[in-house]
Design a protein around this motif. Sequence first.
Motif, PDB file in Angstrom:
ATOM      1  N   ILE A   1       8.667   6.385   8.004  1.00 25.61           N
ATOM      2  CA  ILE A   1       8.731   7.696   8.666  1.00 25.61           C
ATOM      3  C   ILE A   1       9.366   7.534  10.043  1.00 25.61           C
ATOM      4  O   ILE A   1       9.337   6.453  10.614  1.00 25.61           O
ATOM      5  N   THR A   2       9.925   8.625  10.537  1.00 27.22           N
ATOM      6  CA  THR A   2      10.407   8.614  11.916  1.00 27.22           C
ATOM      7  C   THR A   2       9.195   8.921  12.791  1.00 27.22           C
ATOM      8  O   THR A   2       8.807  10.067  12.965  1.00 27.22           O
ATOM      9  N   GLY A   3       8.558   7.882  13.256  1.00 27.54           N
ATOM     10  CA  GLY A   3       7.335   8.051  14.044  1.00 27.54           C
ATOM     11  C   GLY A   3       6.821   6.672  14.383  1.00 27.54           C
ATOM     12  O   GLY A   3       7.541   5.685  14.257  1.00 27.54           O
ATOM     13  N   GLN A   4       5.579   6.599  14.829  1.00 30.59           N
ATOM     14  CA  GLN A   4       5.009   5.294  15.134  1.00 30.59           C
ATOM     15  C   GLN A   4       4.621   4.598  13.824  1.00 30.59           C
ATOM     16  O   GLN A   4       4.070   5.247  12.929  1.00 30.59           O
ATOM     17  N   PRO A   5       4.898   3.293  13.710  1.00 31.76           N
ATOM     18  CA  PRO A   5       4.628   2.625  12.429  1.00 31.76           C
ATOM     19  C   PRO A   5       3.169   2.731  11.984  1.00 31.76           C
ATOM     20  O   PRO A   5       2.895   2.780  10.784  1.00 31.76           O
ATOM     21  N   GLU A   6       2.248   2.782  12.967  1.00 34.92           N
ATOM     22  CA  GLU A   6       0.837   2.839  12.545  1.00 34.92           C
ATOM     23  C   GLU A   6       0.517   4.114  11.765  1.00 34.92           C
ATOM     24  O   GLU A   6      -0.462   4.172  11.029  1.00 34.92           O
ATOM     25  N   GLU A   7       1.379   5.144  11.934  1.00 32.46           N
ATOM     26  CA  GLU A   7       1.159   6.383  11.163  1.00 32.46           C
ATOM     27  C   GLU A   7       1.491   6.175   9.681  1.00 32.46           C
ATOM     28  O   GLU A   7       1.107   6.977   8.830  1.00 32.46           O
ATOM     29  N   GLU A   8       2.257   5.121   9.386  1.00 33.45           N
ATOM     30  CA  GLU A   8       2.655   4.883   7.990  1.00 33.45           C
ATOM     31  C   GLU A   8       1.491   4.358   7.137  1.00 33.45           C
ATOM     32  O   GLU A   8       1.455   4.593   5.925  1.00 33.45           O
ATOM     33  N   ILE A   9       0.586   3.644   7.794  1.00 33.76           N
ATOM     34  CA  ILE A   9      -0.417   2.904   7.023  1.00 33.76           C
ATOM     35  C   ILE A   9      -1.380   3.828   6.245  1.00 33.76           C
ATOM     36  O   ILE A   9      -1.618   3.598   5.057  1.00 33.76           O
ATOM     37  N   PRO A  10      -1.938   4.871   6.913  1.00 30.31           N
ATOM     38  CA  PRO A  10      -2.822   5.747   6.118  1.00 30.31           C
ATOM     39  C   PRO A  10      -2.089   6.416   4.958  1.00 30.31           C
ATOM     40  O   PRO A  10      -2.683   6.652   3.904  1.00 30.31           O
ATOM     41  N   ILE A  11      -0.788   6.676   5.129  1.00 26.86           N
ATOM     42  CA  ILE A  11      -0.023   7.288   4.016  1.00 26.86           C
ATOM     43  C   ILE A  11       0.063   6.275   2.872  1.00 26.86           C
ATOM     44  O   ILE A  11      -0.142   6.609   1.698  1.00 26.86           O
ATOM     45  N   ALA A  12       0.348   5.022   3.232  1.00 23.83           N
ATOM     46  CA  ALA A  12       0.456   3.976   2.197  1.00 23.83           C
ATOM     47  C   ALA A  12      -0.857   3.842   1.430  1.00 23.83           C
ATOM     48  O   ALA A  12      -0.873   3.806   0.192  1.00 23.83           O
TER      49      ALA A  12
END
Length: 363
Positions: A238-249
């Motif tokens: 995502i275009t955002g902070q990488p830590e935001e990707e983890i809950p999506i994963a």
Amino acid sequence: MGILKPRRKTIKIHIGDVAVGGDAPIVVQSMTNTDTKDWKATVEQIKRLEDRGCEIVRVAVLDMEAVQQIPRIKSSVKIPIVADIHFDYRLAIESIKAGVDGLRLNPGNIGGLDKVKKVVELAKEREVPIRIGVNSGSVEKDLIEKYGSPSPHAMVESALRHIKFLEDLDFGLIKVSLKSSNVLDTIMAYKLLAEKVPYPFHLGVTEAGTPVQGAIKSSLGIGILLYEGIGDTIRVSITGQPEEEIPIAYGILRALGLRERGAEIISCPTCGRTEIDLISIVKEVEEKLSVLKTPIKVAIMGCVVNGPGEAKEADIGIAGGRKKGTLFKKGRVVKSVKEEEMVRELLKEIEIITGERLFWAGK
Ligand code: SF4
């Protein structure tokens, strides 16, 4: 695994102490967006990623100054580090010497066979796997001419070329990704390659966009492939902070019944019956629970009419009333709570159930 297709048989490799492929769980990974030369900022970001459950992290290695920071970064974090290298084989060699657990590079792009050989010999000696990462944007010109566009077939042929470089040097610690910003092309490319090689796949949709767009595209692309039994490690983009990707994963893996971690929040869409500020409460609880490891289902419902009934699967929940709510566990009412105390009460109870410490204002 229920209605999911059987998992594709792949060889198992290890990135540091994390197994990828074979019968290993699907691994969640991400990439930092800090300047790797700024080791402190990079370590802080990796720690935030670790807190949310990231299991492998990739850092961009653009120059020797970045390479020099690798030992410091490695000794300050727990999860394995993969160096992302383009074009310069010396960066790959020095990164291995500096202790990285994996490389991401395309052997065809780092200068002739003699240079690839040097990298591969050292990677073999230190058992450092290499991910070949083909993106639709980086497919070779001749393949674009042959196929008319960086199509899935072009991406697969490109990947096979890079794979051959490594196989010819008797190197098998390979992982492959084939990313396009087009979800259907991504799915097709992975499906085509899955029939041709035994290596584990790193799944992702590249340049997926804003958090909403990125979550949609990643969930569809990664989700459909995992449903097909394809994929060994995933990276939501995502275009955002990488830590935001983890809950999506983890959300993708949880929805498919592949992995459980942390809180699954069940919340209603709100309607004319809602008499509490449900949206703010859900946002705050979601944020506070983002570091939780123990799987738990938490319901936050707008009213008692449908709330506890619709959320009876939940381990714990709140159903709103007029400026207050009812706390329930496994569908059974426990007590009444004022609106302003809902978040605190919920978090307190979740700490008791999970035995994990959470942090919130006023604690
Ligand atoms: Fe409306 Fe209640 Fe359903 Fe929420 S749970 S959508 S408030 S009826």
